[in-house]
Design a protein around this motif. Sequence first.
Motif, mmCIF file in Angstrom:
data_model
loop_
_atom_site.group_PDB
_atom_site.id
_atom_site.type_symbol
_atom_site.label_atom_id
_atom_site.label_comp_id
_atom_site.label_asym_id
_atom_site.label_seq_id
_atom_site.Cartn_x
_atom_site.Cartn_y
_atom_site.Cartn_z
ATOM 1 N N LYS A 187 -26.007 47.718 78.473
ATOM 2 C CA LYS A 187 -24.778 47.112 78.328
ATOM 3 C C LYS A 187 -24.458 45.656 78.665
ATOM 4 N N GLY A 188 -25.713 44.979 77.960
ATOM 5 C CA GLY A 188 -25.955 43.507 78.140
ATOM 6 C C GLY A 188 -26.713 43.022 79.012
ATOM 7 N N ILE A 189 -27.156 44.024 80.043
ATOM 8 C CA ILE A 189 -28.161 43.658 81.063
ATOM 9 C C ILE A 189 -29.539 43.852 80.427
ATOM 10 N N TYR A 190 -30.673 43.037 80.613
ATOM 11 C CA TYR A 190 -31.918 43.142 80.155
ATOM 12 C C TYR A 190 -32.842 43.440 81.503
ATOM 13 N N SER A 191 -33.958 43.742 81.106
ATOM 14 C CA SER A 191 -34.951 43.996 82.274
ATOM 15 C C SER A 191 -36.172 43.122 81.853
ATOM 16 N N MET A 192 -36.718 42.325 82.710
ATOM 17 C CA MET A 192 -37.822 41.508 82.421
ATOM 18 C C MET A 192 -39.002 42.099 83.439
ATOM 19 N N SER A 193 -40.285 42.323 83.056
ATOM 20 C CA SER A 193 -41.496 42.630 83.787
ATOM 21 C C SER A 193 -41.761 41.064 84.406
ATOM 22 N N SER A 250 -23.741 39.975 92.795
ATOM 23 C CA SER A 250 -22.572 40.295 92.040
ATOM 24 C C SER A 250 -22.536 39.632 90.751
ATOM 25 N N ARG A 251 -21.828 39.788 89.875
ATOM 26 C CA ARG A 251 -21.725 39.377 88.451
ATOM 27 C C ARG A 251 -20.456 39.758 87.762
ATOM 28 N N GLY A 252 -20.003 39.117 86.780
ATOM 29 C CA GLY A 252 -18.836 39.340 86.112
ATOM 30 C C GLY A 252 -19.268 40.186 84.741
ATOM 31 N N GLU A 253 -18.248 40.395 83.957
ATOM 32 C CA GLU A 253 -18.575 41.332 82.817
ATOM 33 C C GLU A 253 -19.402 40.560 81.865
ATOM 34 N N ILE A 254 -19.983 41.078 81.131
ATOM 35 C CA ILE A 254 -21.124 40.549 80.007
ATOM 36 C C ILE A 254 -20.247 39.852 78.982
ATOM 37 N N THR A 255 -20.694 38.639 78.773
ATOM 38 C CA THR A 255 -20.005 37.588 77.814
ATOM 39 C C THR A 255 -20.804 37.513 76.645
ATOM 40 N N ASN A 256 -20.176 37.167 75.563
ATOM 41 C CA ASN A 256 -20.844 36.788 74.173
ATOM 42 C C ASN A 256 -20.768 35.330 73.531
ATOM 43 N N GLN A 257 -21.810 34.763 73.247
ATOM 44 C CA GLN A 257 -21.916 33.616 72.619
ATOM 45 C C GLN A 257 -21.676 33.614 71.237
ATOM 46 N N LYS A 258 -21.697 34.611 70.535
ATOM 47 C CA LYS A 258 -21.790 34.756 69.414
ATOM 48 C C LYS A 258 -22.482 34.054 68.486
ATOM 49 N N ALA A 259 -22.246 33.584 67.174
ATOM 50 C CA ALA A 259 -23.046 32.705 66.430
ATOM 51 C C ALA A 259 -23.091 31.334 66.980
ATOM 52 N N SER A 260 -23.296 31.042 68.020
ATOM 53 C CA SER A 260 -23.540 29.743 68.510
ATOM 54 C C SER A 260 -24.782 29.676 69.564
ATOM 55 N N LYS A 265 -33.079 45.295 71.312
ATOM 56 C CA LYS A 265 -32.258 46.607 71.311
ATOM 57 C C LYS A 265 -32.290 47.184 72.532
ATOM 58 N N ALA A 266 -33.372 47.273 73.238
ATOM 59 C CA ALA A 266 -33.506 47.976 74.455
ATOM 60 C C ALA A 266 -33.214 46.945 75.488
ATOM 61 N N ASN A 320 -27.397 38.705 80.269
ATOM 62 C CA ASN A 320 -27.651 37.916 79.182
ATOM 63 C C ASN A 320 -26.215 37.357 78.452
ATOM 64 N N SER A 321 -26.011 36.770 77.323
ATOM 65 C CA SER A 321 -24.778 36.517 76.892
ATOM 66 C C SER A 321 -24.771 36.700 75.421
ATOM 67 N N TRP A 322 -25.255 38.083 75.007
ATOM 68 C CA TRP A 322 -25.465 38.426 73.593
ATOM 69 C C TRP A 322 -24.530 39.677 73.386
ATOM 70 N N GLY A 323 -23.427 39.699 74.262
ATOM 71 C CA GLY A 323 -22.760 40.783 74.153
ATOM 72 C C GLY A 323 -23.212 42.211 74.806
ATOM 73 N N ASP A 324 -22.533 43.210 74.653
ATOM 74 C CA ASP A 324 -22.952 44.384 75.620
ATOM 75 C C ASP A 324 -23.459 45.539 74.559
ATOM 76 N N THR A 325 -23.827 45.319 73.387
ATOM 77 C CA THR A 325 -24.514 46.253 72.536
ATOM 78 C C THR A 325 -25.960 46.477 72.654
ATOM 79 N N SER A 326 -26.660 45.193 73.266
ATOM 80 C CA SER A 326 -28.126 45.693 73.671
ATOM 81 C C SER A 326 -28.529 45.639 75.066
#
Length: 445
Positions: free
Chosen positions: A393-399, A55-65, A326-327, A384-390
């Motif tokens: 929608k904020g979820i990343y994939s790692m090989s 489970s997880r919550g909605e994507i968060t954004n640490q902004k310029a910090s 971006k991806a 991730n915590s960089w918002g939902d524009t990358s």
Amino acid sequence: MTINQSLLTSFKETFNAEPANHAVKQAIAKVGIADASIDNNRLRRHSFVFSEETSRGEITNQKASGRCWMFAALNTARVDTMKKLDAKTFEFSQNYTLFWDKLEKSNYLLENIIDTVEEPLNSRLVQHLLFDPIQDGGQWDMFSGLLEKYGAVPKAAMPETYHSSNTRELNTMLTAKLREFSATIRQAHQNGATKEALMKIKDESLYFVYNLLVKSLGEIPETFTYEYRDNQKNFHRIKDITPQDFFKEYVAWDLEDRVSLINAPTDDKPFGKAYTVKYLGTVKEGKPVTYINVPIDVLKKAAVAAIKDGEPVWFGCDVGKMLDRKAGIMDHHTYDYDATLGASVGLTKAQRLDYGESLLTHAMVFVGVDLDEDGQPITWKVENSWGDTSGDKGIYSMSDQWFDEYNYQITVSRKYVEEQWLKALKEPLTELEPWDPMGALAMMQ
């Protein structure tokens, strides 16, 4: 031999002899090294579909910090809170923990300045302490100390301010004043002041820090009331609760049960031993930063076990390496530098640590993994915590190969780690120097 005309002529002739160099030169001049080198097949290797998920919550954004370590820890904790509240999503106040981190880090620095007053000002240790004393970054055990002492509150109880989301100006002022306070303490010592007198200077200095933090981040809630609706749309009100009690009741973690595993395959850090880093911490009286160094497969096994149990996993990595931001793809072959530059970076993971080419820079959360038929990881789902524009929608994939090369740390419950590794915690900790790469702080934004 110096660089001379003969050498330069040979370089030019070699360059011009390869026709592809001219096409690559034009591409790099137009879009830069990274975009000119990107491997489009990376998209085929990452479907963003995973066989195991938490489970997880909605994507968060640490902004310029640089609060990634806080966001990652609180995003891990909130899954248990969401279960207890029967809520679809939830977000803790990262501003609340930022306030205490800044105040505790200020105290930690000034205590260390007092402890090192006999050291020459130009010593490597004192200069290290003064270099970047109040940066946003941190480590798991540093945050664990904050949770243990101060608890946590919902975001509504202490919302974001300009300076919680944009910390540079705040950090610049705090850094300047902490260096001034450090100079005052050292000068007082040279003038014969007692340690008690130095401690009084420290406490007086901390009031300035507190004053600035209240003005920049807001007042700390001693108690608060939290209202929400559950998944059935029923209304709830939690009245007059303290941050410490909220954490104990609605997260209910045994912080002593959490253990950090690292993978640092360098000759100076044998596997199976526990390490700490001198002069690294936030809460002065808190537990020291502690890691067990283990082979990379031990990290993977523990992370997979936790994810299968529905538990998200805090981790720290060198996020900037082979990242398509971006991806939202972290893949060891994201960029084909061999094709464009004629060579990629050939250092091993150990060499990258030893030669300053890599260290832990960012913390995120594993919330899933895609396993093959044999139960081996293919890709990892990352919150991730960089918002939902990358990413997705904020979820990343790692090989999985990226995990091997650039992931350095995870934190999990002890039950996911075999006893042969946990027994290292029963032995005295090996102390690493303050500038060791394992003392790096997660703070990427």
